[in-house]
Each structure stands twice: as structure tokens, then as C-alpha cells.
Design a protein around this motif. Sequence first.
Motif, mmCIF file in Angstrom:
data_model
loop_
_atom_site.group_PDB
_atom_site.id
_atom_site.type_symbol
_atom_site.label_atom_id
_atom_site.label_comp_id
_atom_site.label_asym_id
_atom_site.label_seq_id
_atom_site.Cartn_x
_atom_site.Cartn_y
_atom_site.Cartn_z
ATOM 1 N N SER A 59 0.848 -1.197 0.000
ATOM 2 C CA SER A 59 0.000 0.000 0.000
ATOM 3 C C SER A 59 0.882 1.245 0.000
ATOM 4 O O SER A 59 2.100 1.153 0.248
ATOM 5 C CB SER A 59 -0.895 0.038 1.252
ATOM 6 N N GLY A 60 0.239 2.379 -0.227
ATOM 7 C CA GLY A 60 0.965 3.647 -0.132
ATOM 8 C C GLY A 60 1.378 3.920 1.303
ATOM 9 O O GLY A 60 2.441 4.499 1.556
ATOM 10 N N THR A 61 0.548 3.521 2.236
ATOM 11 C CA THR A 61 0.872 3.720 3.652
ATOM 12 C C THR A 61 2.134 2.926 4.012
ATOM 13 O O THR A 61 3.027 3.440 4.706
ATOM 14 C CB THR A 61 -0.317 3.266 4.533
ATOM 15 N N THR A 85 -3.844 16.802 4.005
ATOM 16 C CA THR A 85 -3.541 15.515 3.376
ATOM 17 C C THR A 85 -4.449 14.445 3.941
ATOM 18 O O THR A 85 -5.176 14.675 4.922
ATOM 19 C CB THR A 85 -2.053 15.144 3.612
ATOM 20 N N PHE A 86 -4.382 13.263 3.329
ATOM 21 C CA PHE A 86 -5.063 12.096 3.880
ATOM 22 C C PHE A 86 -4.305 11.647 5.131
ATOM 23 O O PHE A 86 -3.080 11.779 5.208
ATOM 24 C CB PHE A 86 -5.082 10.989 2.813
ATOM 25 N N ALA A 88 -3.086 9.078 6.273
ATOM 26 C CA ALA A 88 -1.968 8.125 6.170
ATOM 27 C C ALA A 88 -0.604 8.811 6.222
ATOM 28 O O ALA A 88 0.366 8.226 6.710
ATOM 29 C CB ALA A 88 -2.092 7.320 4.877
ATOM 30 N N THR A 89 -0.514 10.040 5.706
ATOM 31 C CA THR A 89 0.778 10.741 5.705
ATOM 32 C C THR A 89 1.285 10.873 7.143
ATOM 33 O O THR A 89 2.443 10.571 7.446
ATOM 34 C CB THR A 89 0.616 12.141 5.061
ATOM 35 N N ASP A 157 5.637 12.357 -0.596
ATOM 36 C CA ASP A 157 4.382 11.612 -0.638
ATOM 37 C C ASP A 157 3.782 11.872 -2.017
ATOM 38 O O ASP A 157 3.149 12.910 -2.255
ATOM 39 C CB ASP A 157 3.433 12.051 0.485
ATOM 40 N N ALA A 159 1.589 9.913 -3.502
ATOM 41 C CA ALA A 159 0.428 9.014 -3.604
ATOM 42 C C ALA A 159 -0.591 9.490 -4.643
ATOM 43 O O ALA A 159 -1.314 8.685 -5.217
ATOM 44 C CB ALA A 159 -0.244 8.886 -2.238
ATOM 45 N N GLN A 160 -0.638 10.828 -4.855
ATOM 46 C CA GLN A 160 -1.660 11.379 -5.753
ATOM 47 C C GLN A 160 -1.051 11.918 -7.048
ATOM 48 O O GLN A 160 -1.738 12.631 -7.780
ATOM 49 C CB GLN A 160 -2.405 12.517 -5.031
ATOM 50 N N SER A 181 0.910 5.494 -4.011
ATOM 51 C CA SER A 181 -0.232 4.628 -3.683
ATOM 52 C C SER A 181 -0.905 4.209 -4.982
ATOM 53 O O SER A 181 -1.018 5.015 -5.913
ATOM 54 C CB SER A 181 -1.250 5.389 -2.835
ATOM 55 N N LYS A 186 -6.894 6.002 -7.379
ATOM 56 C CA LYS A 186 -5.767 6.844 -7.788
ATOM 57 C C LYS A 186 -5.640 6.909 -9.321
ATOM 58 O O LYS A 186 -6.247 6.112 -10.038
ATOM 59 C CB LYS A 186 -4.459 6.287 -7.192
HETATM 60 C C1 PLP Z 1 -1.637 11.787 0.110
HETATM 61 C C2 PLP Z 1 -1.815 10.335 0.425
HETATM 62 N N1 PLP Z 1 -0.877 9.715 1.166
HETATM 63 C C3 PLP Z 1 -0.982 8.415 1.464
HETATM 64 C C4 PLP Z 1 -2.040 7.652 1.040
HETATM 65 C C5 PLP Z 1 -2.137 6.220 1.474
HETATM 66 O O1 PLP Z 1 -2.112 5.311 0.433
HETATM 67 P P1 PLP Z 1 -2.818 3.870 0.595
HETATM 68 O O2 PLP Z 1 -4.280 4.098 0.682
HETATM 69 O O3 PLP Z 1 -2.414 3.158 -0.660
HETATM 70 O O4 PLP Z 1 -2.254 3.233 1.797
HETATM 71 C C6 PLP Z 1 -3.029 8.256 0.244
HETATM 72 C C7 PLP Z 1 -4.192 7.542 -0.316
HETATM 73 O O5 PLP Z 1 -4.923 6.806 0.096
HETATM 74 C C8 PLP Z 1 -2.920 9.627 -0.055
HETATM 75 O O6 PLP Z 1 -3.853 10.257 -0.789
#
Ligand code: PLP
Length: 368
Positions: A59-61, A85-86, A88-89, A157, A159-160, A181, A186
Amino acid sequence: MKVSFLDLKAEFERLRGEILPALERVCQNASFILGEEVEAFEREFADFCGTKHCVALASGTAALHLGLLALGVQPDDEVITTPNTFLATAEAISYCGADPIFVDIDPATGNLDPKLIERAITPRTRAILPVHLYGRPAHMDAIHEIAARHDIRILEDAAQAHGARYRGRRVGGLAAAAAFSFYPTKNMAAYGEGGALTTNDDQIAKYARAARSHGQTARYEHEFVGFNYRMHGFQGAVLRIKLRHLYEWTARRQEIAREYRRLLAGARLEMPLDDPRDECVYHQFVIYVSNRNAVVSQLAAREIETVVHYPKPVYLQPAYSSLGCPPRTFPQVERACERVLSLPMRPDLTAEQVAYVANAVREIVGSK
Ligand SMILES: Cc1ncc(COP(=O)(O)O)c(C=O)c1O
């Protein structure tokens, strides 16, 4: 006319002829975890980003987590990042036992404001984690200058932002490492969870390869306590196909963005600025409006779906209440969260749908 925010089922129907044989190949080879499709994807995505390495992850996380660990982030360190941000960052920073230190955003772009970073640096600062929000590259030159002055490393990051360019260079290779991610919404998306760490640094790549697989450097040789962060074979197969389409999909997103901007010029709203030296890949097309709830419901009445990215800065989420950042701590991000609205943005929108959405927005918000 109905304009849904996303239409992943329609996307699958268009790709069915390519995807199903690739999934069958994975089954026939029983390459369910990593395997040849994932390895090929790693080579192809590294080439795409212009980096030496790509390590495919769960995953991106997971990519953010391993990226921070690879930079040496440890318990009680601080990592500077954006609250826009989401979650997860920030979570990835917390997974390392470190503290996220937020800095307000540049209201013109929605990204981390480099002018505010230096005053947030302390002896505990280990890394800076900028986010290329909505597919728009962060202010990397200014962030690099600060990081170099303080001997701090940077993790992107991304991810986007698959394929976005900063001063002509693709994101993914703009810092020590970058986290991508492939979450199903995405720009380049797996059929499940997926992520990747890209880097030019052999040591970071070596660490991430071992860490994703229980710290193994050879079969049943565990050098350290790692994780189960491996990419599935199915996702590698799907992502190889999607990578081939990403060029045309990105070009179409950019074309739609230009059309939205043209049709919305002069309307009573704001839009983020694009630096002409950079290339935004428009993961989201956002506008800022003063009466968002009314705009959302009037668009919904016209069957136009919208989403808010994001309704609250990370420090106002209950998950981060322990940071003790009260409302109004960072005025620019709070203003953005109160006003931001993502319009439908996907490569398969028709010209009629784009015009329908933009005209509806114009009608609802009025002219300046
Ligand atoms: C900016 C950002 N960072 C991290 C993530 C985490 O990625 P993931 O959902 O693949 O774990 C996301 C998306 O979900 C994201 O938009």
C-alpha cells in the motif's frame, strides 16, 4: 445528465480484454505474492519515474512507513509535514514512534508552504515529508534548500501524483525516496491495495526489499524484524497494463482541467495555481467556494457528484487530538478545508459532461 465522481466498473469494461488474460497468467504461474509480474512492474515504473529503483509494496501507507524508516526516522524524532492531506501521511510518521509536526500551506497551491518550514525545525527534526497534493508538485527547490541547510532528508508523498513533473523531472525521483499509492481511486490504480517506494539510493532500496518481507535478505535469513508489506502478483499484472495507459489518461485529465478552467474563469470561486514550469496530473480538480454545503446540494440536485478532499486538517481529527493543536492553529489549511470541493475528474468524462458540470457550478456560484 448524471455525472458520477468515479466509474471504476466502466473502466474495467474498457480494459477487460487486457486485464483478464493477465490475471489468468498470474494464476497459471501461481505467482500470487511478488513474482514475475511484480518484478516487471518494478522495472517499468522505475523507468517511468526516472529512478534507479522501485520496490513494490502492499500500500501507499506501507511505502510511507518504509520510506521514513529507511531515512532513519526513530521514536521521538520529528517529521515536518502538511496537515492538508489524507491521514496516512501522518500515520506513517506515528508508526515510526515519531511526531508529525505540521506547517501551514501555501494557499495558492494547497501544498506545504516552504516559508514556514524553517521555524518548525528543532534538534529532533529528522525528515520533511511534502505531499504533491491533488497531483500538483510541492515546492521542492525551496524545501531542498532548507533540508540541505539543516542536514535533514526528504521523503515525497507522491500518492496522488503519478507522472507529475517538477521543473521537467518526474516526481518519485525528486528526493531521497518517494511513496506512491495505487489505491483503486488513484490515477494509476490497482484492483486492491498497492503501493511502491521509488529511490535512486541503493541502500534505501535494499532496506525496503528486505523490510517488506520480514527482514529477509535470503530465504529464512532474517536480518531484522520487518513487515509483511509485499505486493500481490495480481496487482503487479494490473498495474503493468495501467502504466501503459497512464500517458493518455494523464493527457486527458490535463485537457479536462484546462476546459474546466476556461469555463469557470470569472465565476465566484478560486482554483489552485499551476506553475507553468511544472506539470500537475490532476488527481483531483478542486475549486474553493464560500458556501460549500449549498453548492454541493445544488450540484447533487443536478445529479453531479462531488467529494471534499479534505473536510478537516489532520490535527483536528480525533486521531491526533493528543497533539493539542486547537482550531485556528494553521489558518490557511482551515480556510482551504472549509471551502474546498472536488469536481468529477476522470479520463473518461465526455466534453458534454465537463461543460454540464462547469456550467452548473457557474450558475450556482454566480460571477465575480
Ligand atoms: C496523500 C496520500 N498519502 C498516502 C495515502 C495512502 O495510500 P494507501 O491508501 O495506498 O495506503 C493516500 C491515499 O490513500 C494519499 O492520498
